[in-house]
Design a protein around this motif. Sequence first.
Motif, short mmCIF file in Angstrom:
data_model
loop_
_atom_site.label_atom_id
_atom_site.label_comp_id
_atom_site.label_asym_id
_atom_site.label_seq_id
_atom_site.Cartn_x
_atom_site.Cartn_y
_atom_site.Cartn_z
N LEU A 5 0.82 -1.21 0.00
CA LEU A 5 0.00 0.00 0.00
C LEU A 5 0.85 1.25 0.00
O LEU A 5 0.57 2.22 -0.69
CB LEU A 5 -0.94 0.00 1.21
N ARG A 6 1.93 1.23 0.80
CA ARG A 6 2.84 2.38 0.81
C ARG A 6 3.42 2.61 -0.58
O ARG A 6 3.57 3.74 -1.02
CB ARG A 6 3.96 2.17 1.82
N ALA A 7 3.77 1.54 -1.26
CA ALA A 7 4.33 1.67 -2.60
C ALA A 7 3.30 2.29 -3.55
O ALA A 7 3.64 3.16 -4.35
CB ALA A 7 4.78 0.31 -3.13
N GLY A 8 2.06 1.87 -3.43
CA GLY A 8 1.01 2.41 -4.29
C GLY A 8 0.80 3.90 -4.06
O GLY A 8 0.68 4.67 -5.01
N PHE A 9 0.79 4.31 -2.81
CA PHE A 9 0.65 5.74 -2.50
C PHE A 9 1.83 6.52 -3.05
O PHE A 9 1.68 7.58 -3.65
CB PHE A 9 0.56 5.98 -0.99
N ILE A 11 3.89 5.73 -5.52
CA ILE A 11 3.87 5.78 -6.98
C ILE A 11 2.83 6.79 -7.46
O ILE A 11 3.07 7.53 -8.40
CB ILE A 11 3.61 4.37 -7.57
N GLY A 12 1.70 6.85 -6.78
CA GLY A 12 0.67 7.82 -7.16
C GLY A 12 1.14 9.25 -6.99
O GLY A 12 0.94 10.10 -7.87
N ILE A 13 1.79 9.52 -5.88
CA ILE A 13 2.30 10.87 -5.63
C ILE A 13 3.43 11.20 -6.61
O ILE A 13 3.46 12.28 -7.21
CB ILE A 13 2.77 11.01 -4.17
N ALA A 14 4.36 10.26 -6.80
CA ALA A 14 5.46 10.50 -7.73
C ALA A 14 4.94 10.67 -9.16
O ALA A 14 5.44 11.51 -9.91
CB ALA A 14 6.45 9.34 -7.67
N GLY A 15 3.94 9.88 -9.52
CA GLY A 15 3.37 9.99 -10.86
C GLY A 15 2.70 11.32 -11.11
O GLY A 15 2.79 11.89 -12.20
N THR A 16 2.04 11.85 -10.09
CA THR A 16 1.40 13.16 -10.21
C THR A 16 2.44 14.26 -10.36
O THR A 16 2.32 15.14 -11.22
CB THR A 16 0.53 13.43 -8.96
N GLU A 17 3.48 14.19 -9.55
CA GLU A 17 4.55 15.20 -9.63
C GLU A 17 5.26 15.11 -10.98
O GLU A 17 5.55 16.12 -11.61
CB GLU A 17 5.54 14.99 -8.48
N LEU A 18 5.52 13.89 -11.43
CA LEU A 18 6.18 13.69 -12.73
C LEU A 18 5.32 14.24 -13.86
O LEU A 18 5.82 14.93 -14.77
CB LEU A 18 6.48 12.21 -12.94
N LEU A 40 7.17 5.21 -15.39
CA LEU A 40 6.62 4.58 -14.19
C LEU A 40 6.30 3.09 -14.36
O LEU A 40 6.21 2.37 -13.36
CB LEU A 40 5.35 5.31 -13.74
N ARG A 41 6.09 2.63 -15.58
CA ARG A 41 5.64 1.25 -15.80
C ARG A 41 6.50 0.21 -15.10
O ARG A 41 5.96 -0.73 -14.49
CB ARG A 41 5.53 0.98 -17.31
N HIS A 47 5.58 -3.63 -8.36
CA HIS A 47 4.76 -3.57 -7.15
C HIS A 47 3.43 -4.29 -7.31
O HIS A 47 2.90 -4.83 -6.34
CB HIS A 47 4.57 -2.12 -6.70
N GLN A 48 2.89 -4.33 -8.52
CA GLN A 48 1.68 -5.12 -8.75
C GLN A 48 1.98 -6.60 -8.55
O GLN A 48 1.17 -7.32 -7.97
CB GLN A 48 1.14 -4.87 -10.16
N GLY A 49 3.14 -7.04 -9.02
CA GLY A 49 3.54 -8.43 -8.81
C GLY A 49 3.69 -8.77 -7.34
O GLY A 49 3.26 -9.83 -6.88
N GLU A 50 4.30 -7.85 -6.58
CA GLU A 50 4.45 -8.06 -5.14
C GLU A 50 3.09 -8.14 -4.46
O GLU A 50 2.88 -8.98 -3.58
CB GLU A 50 5.28 -6.94 -4.53
N ALA A 51 2.16 -7.29 -4.86
CA ALA A 51 0.82 -7.31 -4.26
C ALA A 51 0.12 -8.63 -4.57
O ALA A 51 -0.55 -9.20 -3.69
CB ALA A 51 0.00 -6.13 -4.77
N LEU A 52 0.28 -9.14 -5.78
CA LEU A 52 -0.35 -10.42 -6.13
C LEU A 52 0.25 -11.56 -5.31
O LEU A 52 -0.47 -12.46 -4.86
CB LEU A 52 -0.19 -10.70 -7.62
N ARG A 53 1.56 -11.52 -5.09
CA ARG A 53 2.20 -12.58 -4.30
C ARG A 53 1.75 -12.52 -2.83
O ARG A 53 1.69 -13.54 -2.16
CB ARG A 53 3.72 -12.47 -4.39
N MET A 54 1.44 -11.32 -2.34
CA MET A 54 1.08 -11.15 -0.94
C MET A 54 -0.43 -11.17 -0.70
O MET A 54 -0.87 -11.05 0.44
CB MET A 54 1.64 -9.82 -0.42
#
Length: 90
Positions: A5-9, A11-18, A40-41, A47-54
């Motif tokens: 979840l931290r990674a998702g937040f 990435i969202g913030i970094a993506g907006t700034e970028l 960003l891809r 991180h999507q792969g990590e979320a699926l594994r967890m």
Amino acid sequence: MAPALRAGFGIGIAGTELLARLLAEHDHLPAALGVREQRLRPFVTRHQGEALRMRHFFMPAHLFGYAARRTLIRAADTPVGSALTKTLVN
């Protein structure tokens, strides 16, 4: 908060700034979005792969998985568990 979840937040913030910086540079939304996606891809895919594994840890399908998760979370809240968690995460 879960690392996924931290990674998702983040990435969202970094993506907006970028995107804001790219819009200032390109002044053309489709070009800025394309560059943003390209940059960003790799992070998003990892991180999507990590979320699926967890996913079974975050949403256990049976009582044993739920009990195991609660035990791990409680153990991480002890001094030894906290030190071990910091070592594993960093």
